[in-house]
Every structure is written in C-alpha cells, then in structure tokens.
Design an enzyme around this catalytic site. Structure first.
Site, short mmCIF file in Angstrom:
data_model
loop_
_atom_site.label_atom_id
_atom_site.label_comp_id
_atom_site.label_asym_id
_atom_site.label_seq_id
_atom_site.Cartn_x
_atom_site.Cartn_y
_atom_site.Cartn_z
N HIS A 1 37.91 50.31 52.59
CA HIS A 1 37.53 49.55 51.40
C HIS A 1 36.41 48.58 51.75
O HIS A 1 36.21 48.23 52.90
CB HIS A 1 38.73 48.78 50.83
CG HIS A 1 39.34 47.82 51.80
ND1 HIS A 1 40.22 48.22 52.80
CD2 HIS A 1 39.21 46.48 51.95
CE1 HIS A 1 40.60 47.17 53.50
NE2 HIS A 1 40.00 46.09 53.02
N CYS A 49 42.52 38.52 54.69
CA CYS A 49 41.80 39.49 55.51
C CYS A 49 40.31 39.37 55.19
O CYS A 49 39.93 38.69 54.22
CB CYS A 49 42.29 40.92 55.25
SG CYS A 49 41.96 41.54 53.59
#
Length: 689
Positions: free
Chosen positions: A65, A203
């Site tokens: 992603h 993250c």
C-alpha cells in the site's frame, strides 16, 4: 466502500510469483479503470513504501500500500494466489494480496473506510470466506461488506459496508468501539475492575498496519479479560486520549514504526515499546509483558518524547542498530549548526579577506561603512555557532538514548570535550556515556514520593557529576590525544594517500545517498573544519565530500536528458528536479532512481563519486563552507578544477547508468516471449535490491 473495489479489481487466479509482479498485475487493473494515472510512478511509490517495512502479515496476507500522487481516488484491488507470494511475513508466503492505493490528499472518510478493511483482515472468518469465494463479484461483495452471512445478498453486503464505515469512523481518532464495549461489559456494579491498558499504534503510511495492530490488541485484550483502549495515529488523523483515560490506565503499549505524537502524556506508567508488526503478530505476549511490568512496579521515568530521527529502537533490534540511531540523532541536530556556522565563517572570509580571523571583537571595533567589519561580524557569529557543535552532538546522542533526561549530562559532557580539546571524538564519547548513565539511573527502583523530582533534579545532578568526572579525570585526556593524532595524520596526507582518501570518501557519499554511511563521511569532513582556523587538509576533505555528494543527482538528471527512453515518464520528471538538487548538494535527489533500479544506479553513482573525490583531492581544491553546492563556488580554492572534478564524476556515472540500463533493455527484448506487451512490461519493472 462500494466505489473502492469492484469485480474488475479482483483477480482470483493471481499468477505472479514475486511481490513486485503481484503489485504490477493488480495496479494494471487500477490503471485500466482510470484509478491510477502513471503505472511506473505508482509502482515506484509502492516499492518505496515496501522498502520501509515489509507488508506481509502472519496468516497468509500481503498488504502492499502507499499514498501516491498518481492515484486519482482511493482504490483497493484484491488478488488470490494459489502458490503464495513472499511479502516478508515470518510464517511464509501470502495467498491473499490487497493492494491499497490512496491519493496523496485523500480525505479522512476514505481513509477511515480503508482502515476498517485493515481491521477486518484480523478476522479469520473474513479471510476464510475470501479463500473460498468462487467468483470475483462475490469476493468484492465480501470485501465491501466485510462479511456475507448465509442467505444475505450482495446488495445487503453493500448496505452493510456503509454501516461498517459509520461504525469505524471514529477508529482513527478515538478508542475503538470494541474496546469501549469491553469497558461497559466490565461494569461498575459490584464487579472487580479489569486491568486497563491504553495503546498507541502507528505506521509510516498510516493506512493498514496502524489499524491491524489496534484490532489485534483489542481482540487479545478481550480474550485475556483486559480492557484495551487504542489511539490509532493514522493518516486520517487522531484524537488524543482524554487525560482521565490515561490517568485511569494501569499500563501502556506503544506499537509503532514512526514517532508517537505527544508521547510524554504516558510518562510514569508501565510501558512496552515495540514495532507495529509486534502489535499485529503477538498482541497477547505484549499484554502479558506489560501486566508483568505493572506487577513489578516498573514505570517510565519522566517524559518520553520521540527521538529526532527515529525512535531509539524496540526490544527486537540489535545493539548495532540502536547505536546507529543514537549517533544519527546527534548528527541530525548538529548539521544545522555546521551549515549555518560554516557558511557564516566562509562569507566572513569572502567579505573581509583571509586575515579576518585576526580581527578584534566587533564589540570593541565595528565600522558600519567598512566591509572588513562586516566580514569580521559574520566570521565571529559563525565561530560562536561552531562552538555549539560538540555540545549539541553529545547532548542529542544522549537524548536519542534516554530522551529528555539525557540532555543535561550530554551537553555538559560535550562542553567539557570542547574545553579539553577532545573534539569530535570526545563529543561522541560524552554523548554515549551520558545516555548510558541516565539509562542506568532510570532502571533503579525509586520510591513513589521521589519520582516527581527525578527528571528535574536527581537525574541531571547525578548524571552530570558522573559524566564530568569521567570526562575530566578518566577518559578525556586519552581521547584528546587520539583527536590530536588524527588531526596530525590528516595534515600529513599528501600525494597518493590523499587521493585514496578522496576516493574512499566519494564511495561513502554515494553508497546510500544520504543514509548512515553518507552521514559518516559528511560528519567526518565537517568535524575537520569545525574550528576557527581549519587545516588545509581538512578543507580539501570537505571539498572532496561535497563534490562527490553532488554527483548522483546530477548524473541521473543528465542520463534522463541524453537517454530519456531508458527511463519512465516519472523518472524523466524527477530528472528535471535532480538538476537543482544536485547543484545544491542534496544527494537524496538520486533516491527515486535508486529505489526503482538500485543494482544499476548505486554502483554507477559510487564509481562516479570515487572519481570526483579522488580528482578533487589531486587538484588540491579546498572548501571552508560545509554546504551550498555550486552556490559557494566563489569560496572554493581552485574552483575551475573543482568543477572539472565534479563534471568528470557526473559523466562517468551517466555513462555507466546508460550502458547498464541499455544492456538490461536489450536482454529483455532478446528474451523469448509470446506477448510483446509482456516484454515491455517486464523491461520497465523495477529491479529489487
């Protein structure tokens, strides 16, 4: 989520055998629907995100992603592989692959929906249903609605997606609904209060891992009878815990790969600090570990802000990795002082002449109409800035190790290193010693009544005394002798030895393009000129380092100009910016090219950098300023030969890159293939390091 994934974005027979190929196959579906405008540019962004941290998860899941300027709207593509694809998970290859594409400016609502998918991936019923789906439409419906119970239609699933989106809309900014329900279930009506944990997950991209870790921790908490509240610091923003929630918590878990924002809110609690993947893969262990710490009375001392470059490291990292991060913490704060002070001193010489270092203090003598006075002013301001180099280096090394309590002993140790002429080596030693002393003090079990004054009075007092004693009495003199020996050695470098040193520094500057090795070479050079009157050898080293650091971006800019067909459209656009970045001595301008094709770009850059470094030393070029690129050419000794050295390295790197990329293209074209389009796709595919 109905507009994010359709049957056209599902491949139930994904035949790719590598993660790069899988991303390409799924991305091509996005391109076909107009969701991605530049295939190669988008794949480069995916590869850059993958380089930060593998996106494979236990349970056979891969979630490549990224956020990208080449994405027109938030999109999700799904592929199912029979053979499995290695995405770096500890338990083996992934058979379920989700490619998540978010625009660079995606709104919070879309990112919230993507985060709800990330949470669903922790649900085994959901993943099992995807493994048994028999057509693309059913798989898309499952993903849109999260789950299709028996007898429910795909339309019902689509309606469920809207409800799921609404239910999870608060997830990025507040404690999850599951955790809140757990709190209610515990109740206050006579039942014993459950052990309470507050957690923070984050993250680098803030789309997937952040919310998966939150879901795992909440699920493990419910199974263990522990109340877990999670603050997800994701791309959709976050809402800070209410102070009362933190105050009522018994322990804290940080599962993150980027610095926790406002981390000092959680000081004084038993804490477990790990990477985000640990929160996904072993949440029950983390909860058990933090409960054990609470039972032993272990708490964090003082506030705990994040380190400047990266957090100091989690419990799974080796000492070497932690040491590198601690040193980079100090260097990152020192470099602005080097740049400002060095440029001011260089400008002082340029305006006031080479005797400006002997001018009296401008406090005693300053004539507004004399250029010499202005040169002396700039020189003396730069000298004051340079006096902070060693204390700042030591202070922020200690900060990287022990957070704010390490600042005082670190600065004190650095100032002592400056006083005893221990120089750069003394600053390194002082910072490491100060951080180690503070970390040792923080491990001592302190009575609760004294914890409030520990970070303000006790730790600074004791640690400064210990560091001062060690620097003045024990190790200061040997380090000062070593510093003097290194300086004398540099001053004695001539001929072939100087040329070899220039080549070595050029290799280091181009090895990781702004990474740790590059910073070691740059810090070595700036340490040599961080004095009022640097030696001629030190200024030659500084010149060689800056020249070599300019080579990679300039060479890539030239290569995209003379052989544009060897590069993608995105790379050609990056090449235009690389001209300016290279001329400004910003080596990182070559990173977009190295990320896509490291095996050809990095070796070529290293050869060109070594040539430039060696030639600069051989030509005797000198540089008093630590930064500036071509904009400080008037301050360079032997400027014409210096520019010639840079041009030679740029040409060498350009020729090598063009030859290597041309050979790759010829090899792919010559290979057997039944589909010309496939050959073209393979020729453009990024090469993994």
């Amino acid at each position: 989520m109905s507009d994010m994934i359709t049957a056209d974005l599902v491949d139930l027979d994904l035949s790719a055998d590598t993660k790069e190929a899988a991303a390409r196959v799924l991305a091509e579906r996005m391109v076909a629907l107009g969701r991605v405008t530049d295939l190669e540019g988008f794949l480069a962004d995916v590869a850059a995100r993958e380089a930060q941290m593998p996106t494979g998860l236990d349970g056979g899941i891969g979630i490549p992603h990224c956020r990208s300027g080449h994405v027109t709207e938030p999109t999700l593509a799904f592929g199912r592989s029979a053979a499995g694809i290695d995405f770096g998970a500890a338990d083996g290859p992934a058979d379920l692959v989700f490619l998540i594409a978010a625009p660079a400016g995606a709104d919070d609502a879309h990112l919230t929906i993507l985060s709800s998918l990330a949470r669903q991936l922790m649900n085994t019923e959901f993943t099992d249903a995807l493994r048994s789906a028999d057509d693309a439409g059913a798989a898309a419906a499952l993903i849109r609605g999260g789950k299709v119970p028996a007898g429910e239609t795909e339309a019902d699933a689509g309606e469920g997606a809207a409800s799921a989106s609404e239910d999870t809309a608060v997830a990025p900014g507040a404690a999850s609904a599951g955790a809140t329900a757990g709190s209610t279930a515990q109740g206050d009506a006579g039942a014993a209060r459950a052990f309470r944990v507050v957690a923070v997950t984050s993250c680098p991209t803030g789309i997937a891992h952040t919310y998966m870790a939150a879901e795992s921790l909440e699920h493990a908490g419910r199974e263990a009878g522990v109340e877990v509240l999670v603050e997800t610091q994701g791309s959709a923003g976050f809402t800070r815990f209410d102070p009362a929630v933190i105050a009522a918590a018994d322990a804290v878990i940080f599962a993150h790969d980027v610095p926790v924002r406002d981390k000092d809110r959680f000081a004084g609690k038993p804490t477990v600090d790990v990477g985000v993947k640990a929160g996904i893969n072993r949440p029950a262990e983390l909860i058990a570990e933090v409960r054990a710490k609470a039972e032993r009375g272990e708490v964090t001392a003082g506030s705990a802000p994040a380190t400047p470059v990266e957090r100091a490291g989690d419990s799974t990292e080796g000492y070497g990795t932690k040491l590198r991060k601690w040193l980079m913490s100090g260097v990152s704060y020192m470099v602005p002082f080097v740049a400002a002070g060095g440029l001011l001193i260089a400008l002082g010489f340029a305006i006031g002449g080479w005797q400006v270092n002997k001018a009296p203090s401008v406090m005693d003598h300053f004539v507004w109409t004399q250029t010499g006075s202005w040169g002396a002013l700039l020189f003396q301001i730069g000298g004051v800035a340079f006096n902070f180099l060693i204390p700042v280096l030591a202070g922020y090394i200690a900060y990287g190790m022990a957070d704010r309590p390490g600042l005082v002993p670190g600065f004190v140790g650095g100032a002592i290193a400056l006083t005893i002429n221990a120089g750069f080596l003394g600053g390194l030693a002082a910072g490491l010693i100060a951080g180690g002393v503070v970390m040792a003090i923080q491990r001592i079990d302190i009575p609760a009544a004294l914890r409030g004054i520990m970070p303000v009075v006790v730790i600074p007092l004791i640690s400064s005394a210990i560091v001062g004693f060690l620097m003045f009495v024990v190790i200061g003199k040997p380090i000062a002798s070593a510093q003097k020996g290194m300086t004398d050695w540099l001053n004695g470098l001539t001929g072939a030895n100087a040329v070899l040193l220039g080549a070595l520094l050029g290799l280091m500057m181009c090895f990781d393009l702004g990474g740790p090795v590059n910073k070691v070479a740059y810090t070595f050079a700036t340490a040599g000129i961080a004095v009022a009157s640097p030696s001629d050898s030190a200024m030659k080293i500084m010149a060689a380092v800056m020249a070599a650091g300019m080579v990679p971006p300039l060479a890539m800019a030239l290569a995209t100009t003379v052989r544009g067909r060897l590069f993608t459209q995105t790379e050609r656009e990056n090449g235009k910016a690389a001209w300016v970045l290279g001329a400004s001595f910003i080596t990182e301008g070559a990173i977009p090219f190295a990320a896509v094709d490291p095996l050809r770009v990095i070796p070529s850059a290293m050869v060109g950098g070594a040539v430039t470094g060696a030639l600069s030393m051989a030509f005797g070029a000198t540089l008093r300023a630590p930064h500036g690129g071509i904009f400080v050419v008037p301050l360079i000794g032997n400027p014409f030969l210096y520019l010639l050295a840079i041009a030679a390295g740029v040409c060498v790197t350009t020729v090598l890159v063009v030859i290597l990329k041309g050979m790759r293209k010829q090899a792919v074209s010559a290979g057997p293939t039944a589909n010309p389009a496939t050959a073209k796709s393979e020729a453009q595919q990024p090469v993994a390091a």
